[in-house]
Design a protein around this motif. Structure first.
Motif, PDB file in Angstrom:
ATOM      1  N   TYR A 158      10.751   9.182   1.234  1.00  0.00           N
ATOM      2  CA  TYR A 158      10.739   8.154   0.183  1.00  0.00           C
ATOM      3  C   TYR A 158      11.341   8.609  -1.145  1.00  0.00           C
ATOM      4  O   TYR A 158      11.432   7.813  -2.076  1.00  0.00           O
ATOM      5  N   PRO A 171       0.794  -1.219   0.000  1.00  0.00           N
ATOM      6  CA  PRO A 171       0.000   0.000   0.000  1.00  0.00           C
ATOM      7  C   PRO A 171       0.831   1.276   0.000  1.00  0.00           C
ATOM      8  O   PRO A 171       1.865   1.368   0.678  1.00  0.00           O
ATOM      9  N   ARG A 222       4.425  11.140  -2.234  1.00  0.00           N
ATOM     10  CA  ARG A 222       4.261  10.762  -0.842  1.00  0.00           C
ATOM     11  C   ARG A 222       5.525  11.074  -0.034  1.00  0.00           C
ATOM     12  O   ARG A 222       6.587  10.510  -0.306  1.00  0.00           O
ATOM     13  N   GLY A 248       5.032  -2.387   2.515  1.00  0.00           N
ATOM     14  CA  GLY A 248       4.545  -1.109   3.043  1.00  0.00           C
ATOM     15  C   GLY A 248       4.110  -1.289   4.492  1.00  0.00           C
ATOM     16  O   GLY A 248       4.743  -2.026   5.261  1.00  0.00           O
ATOM     17  N   VAL A 267      13.572   1.718   8.282  1.00  0.00           N
ATOM     18  CA  VAL A 267      12.519   1.579   9.299  1.00  0.00           C
ATOM     19  C   VAL A 267      13.101   1.394  10.709  1.00  0.00           C
ATOM     20  O   VAL A 267      12.442   1.723  11.687  1.00  0.00           O
ATOM     21  N   HIS A 284      12.749  -2.241   2.209  1.00  0.00           N
ATOM     22  CA  HIS A 284      12.118  -0.971   2.582  1.00  0.00           C
ATOM     23  C   HIS A 284      12.960   0.159   2.032  1.00  0.00           C
ATOM     24  O   HIS A 284      14.190   0.156   2.186  1.00  0.00           O
ATOM     25  N   ILE A 285      12.296   1.116   1.415  1.00  0.00           N
ATOM     26  CA  ILE A 285      13.002   2.275   0.856  1.00  0.00           C
ATOM     27  C   ILE A 285      13.644   3.077   1.988  1.00  0.00           C
ATOM     28  O   ILE A 285      14.804   3.484   1.903  1.00  0.00           O
ATOM     29  N   SER A 286      12.879   3.294   3.048  1.00  0.00           N
ATOM     30  CA  SER A 286      13.386   4.053   4.202  1.00  0.00           C
ATOM     31  C   SER A 286      14.049   3.100   5.200  1.00  0.00           C
ATOM     32  O   SER A 286      13.850   1.877   5.129  1.00  0.00           O
ATOM     33  N   HIS A 301       4.159  -4.322   9.187  1.00  0.00           N
ATOM     34  CA  HIS A 301       4.078  -4.211  10.643  1.00  0.00           C
ATOM     35  C   HIS A 301       2.796  -4.805  11.225  1.00  0.00           C
ATOM     36  O   HIS A 301       2.596  -4.762  12.436  1.00  0.00           O
ATOM     37  N   ARG A 325       6.994   0.745  13.734  1.00  0.00           N
ATOM     38  CA  ARG A 325       7.615   0.179  12.525  1.00  0.00           C
ATOM     39  C   ARG A 325       8.723  -0.821  12.861  1.00  0.00           C
ATOM     40  O   ARG A 325       9.414  -1.313  11.966  1.00  0.00           O
ATOM     41  N   ARG A 378      12.960   4.613  12.609  1.00  0.00           N
ATOM     42  CA  ARG A 378      11.688   5.352  12.607  1.00  0.00           C
ATOM     43  C   ARG A 378      10.849   4.988  13.850  1.00  0.00           C
ATOM     44  O   ARG A 378      11.401   4.570  14.854  1.00  0.00           O
ATOM     45  N   LEU A 415       2.741   2.561  -2.074  1.00  0.00           N
ATOM     46  CA  LEU A 415       3.978   2.660  -2.855  1.00  0.00           C
ATOM     47  C   LEU A 415       3.688   3.144  -4.276  1.00  0.00           C
ATOM     48  O   LEU A 415       4.594   3.639  -4.959  1.00  0.00           O
TER      49      LEU A 415
HETATM   50  C1  DQA Z   1       8.107   1.265   3.800  1.00  0.00           C
HETATM   51  C2  DQA Z   1       8.205   1.515   5.323  1.00  0.00           C
HETATM   52  C3  DQA Z   1       6.870   1.235   5.973  1.00  0.00           C
HETATM   53  O1  DQA Z   1       6.960   1.445   7.373  1.00  0.00           O
HETATM   54  C4  DQA Z   1       5.819   2.172   5.420  1.00  0.00           C
HETATM   55  O2  DQA Z   1       4.562   1.891   5.989  1.00  0.00           O
HETATM   56  C5  DQA Z   1       5.754   2.131   3.933  1.00  0.00           C
HETATM   57  C6  DQA Z   1       7.003   2.077   3.175  1.00  0.00           C
HETATM   58  C7  DQA Z   1       9.422   1.647   3.078  1.00  0.00           C
HETATM   59  O3  DQA Z   1       9.574   1.253   1.932  1.00  0.00           O
HETATM   60  O4  DQA Z   1      10.266   2.343   3.650  1.00  0.00           O
HETATM   61  O5  DQA Z   1       4.686   2.235   3.352  1.00  0.00           O
HETATM   62  O6  DQA Z   1       7.886  -0.106   3.577  1.00  0.00           O
END
Ligand code: DQA
Length: 145
Positions: free
Chosen positions: A22, A9, A17, A75, A103, A99-101, A79, A110, A106, A11
């Motif tokens: 991201y 979700p 976003r 996404g 986590v 994960h792009i970020s 979690h 997460r 964060r 993405l």
């Molecule tokens: C994510 C990290 C998740 O916590 C977040 O809910 C996302 C993107 C990432 O790619 O960093 O939707 O998966």
């Protein structure tokens, strides 16, 4: 080798976003990056995105036929979703979490990842590069098995 690359979700909203987290590139840019990276590694990548947990479960189940591995960025379902974990366990294909970020740096909510328990490796905080690393990891993992 054929790899299913699943994005969960929100993405599809990449680029619009939270660009500070991201990045500025779009989902279309991500797909182009993954397809190019896969081709360079001699792999075929089938990229799909859904905002719906059940659709992601269906696609994981379908991957049992004809795919050699799964790259998954679930996404926010990362979690929360035991259903995605169970689906990955059910198909018994090597899977890599992306994960792009980062986590790990964060919010507390997460810090849990259910899918991680069914993944051979996790890449986080590398932006799009994490998907390329995941493809290479699957190529190496499958070459060994
Ligand atoms: C994510 C990290 C998740 O916590 C977040 O809910 C996302 C993107 C990432 O790619 O960093 O939707 O998966």
């Amino acid at each position: 080798m054929k790899i299913l690359v699943l994005n969960g979700p929100n993405l599809n909203m990449l680029g619009k976003r939270e660009p500070g987290i991201y990045g500025a590139q779009s989902y279309a840019d991500l797909v182009a990056f993954i397809e190019k990276s896969a081709a360079e590694e001699g792999l075929e990548a089938d990229c799909r995105q859904s905002n719906h947990e059940g659709t992601l479960v269906d696609w994981i189940q379908e991957a049992a036929d004809g795919y050699d591995g799964i790259v998954i960025n679930p996404g926010a379902y990362t979690h929360t979703s035991i259903a995605l974990l169970d689906a990955l366990k059910a198909v018994n294909l090597p899977a890599v979490e992306v994960h792009i970020s980062d986590v790990s740096k964060r919010e507390d909510f997460r810090q849990v990842s259910y899918v991680r328990m069914a993944c051979v490796k996790t890449y986080m905080g590398l932006g799009f590069e994490g998907y390329r690393q995941a493809l290479i990891c699957l190529k190496e993992h499958c070459g060994r098995s």
